[in-house]
Design a protein around this motif. Sequence first.
Motif, PDB file in Angstrom:
ATOM      1  N   THR A   5      44.368  56.258  42.460  1.00  0.00           N
ATOM      2  CA  THR A   5      43.868  54.995  41.934  1.00  0.00           C
ATOM      3  C   THR A   5      43.009  55.223  40.692  1.00  0.00           C
ATOM      4  O   THR A   5      43.016  54.414  39.770  1.00  0.00           O
ATOM      5  N   LYS A  66      45.788  50.340  48.997  1.00  0.00           N
ATOM      6  CA  LYS A  66      46.570  49.349  48.242  1.00  0.00           C
ATOM      7  C   LYS A  66      46.905  49.858  46.842  1.00  0.00           C
ATOM      8  O   LYS A  66      47.767  49.291  46.168  1.00  0.00           O
ATOM      9  N   GLU A  68      47.198  50.373  43.057  1.00  0.00           N
ATOM     10  CA  GLU A  68      47.045  49.500  41.887  1.00  0.00           C
ATOM     11  C   GLU A  68      46.956  48.024  42.260  1.00  0.00           C
ATOM     12  O   GLU A  68      46.453  47.220  41.487  1.00  0.00           O
ATOM     13  N   ASP A  69      47.458  47.659  43.421  1.00  0.00           N
ATOM     14  CA  ASP A  69      47.427  46.260  43.842  1.00  0.00           C
ATOM     15  C   ASP A  69      46.096  45.853  44.465  1.00  0.00           C
ATOM     16  O   ASP A  69      45.817  44.670  44.623  1.00  0.00           O
ATOM     17  N   GLY A  70      45.278  46.807  44.812  1.00  0.00           N
ATOM     18  CA  GLY A  70      43.982  46.509  45.424  1.00  0.00           C
ATOM     19  C   GLY A  70      42.959  46.106  44.373  1.00  0.00           C
ATOM     20  O   GLY A  70      43.185  46.201  43.158  1.00  0.00           O
ATOM     21  N   GLN A  74      42.952  47.021  40.377  1.00  0.00           N
ATOM     22  CA  GLN A  74      42.982  45.974  39.352  1.00  0.00           C
ATOM     23  C   GLN A  74      41.778  46.083  38.417  1.00  0.00           C
ATOM     24  O   GLN A  74      41.902  45.895  37.207  1.00  0.00           O
TER      25      GLN A  74
END
Length: 141
Positions: A5, A66, A68-70, A74
């Motif tokens: 991440t 998660k 990149e979607d967490g 973001q």
Amino acid sequence: MLITTLLPLLARYSLGFDLVAGPDDTVTLTIIPRKVDGAADKLESGETRPISLTASAAEIDAELAKGEDGALGQLIAARKTLADQLAEQRQAAEAARTAAAEAAKTKATTPTPKPATTSAQVHAPASPPADAKAEEPASLW
């Protein structure tokens, strides 16, 4: 997942971590962006603002899973976008400074042409026309 991440930030910054246990089994994870050794650009204060997450260890793990979607992913993507924009603005400002310096240098070495003098000069009449009357304003017709 944490390192994956953080890869977009690691490309631009050195990162420091602070992990603190809190009450009720909460954990605070703080990620501190720092200037990379040898980097020429000075970092803006917004770039070095720490990212802090406070939650239970399971919630932080779930958020990091998660990717990149967490929320963290973001936030990191948004920071990377802002950092890229700042880098582009720095390059544009440097290019503009260089161009202005070159233009000033060229202007200083180029002699300025003197304005041409005209041989025909207009003379204003020194006295009023012969048919002018003192009590009437002068007319052009």
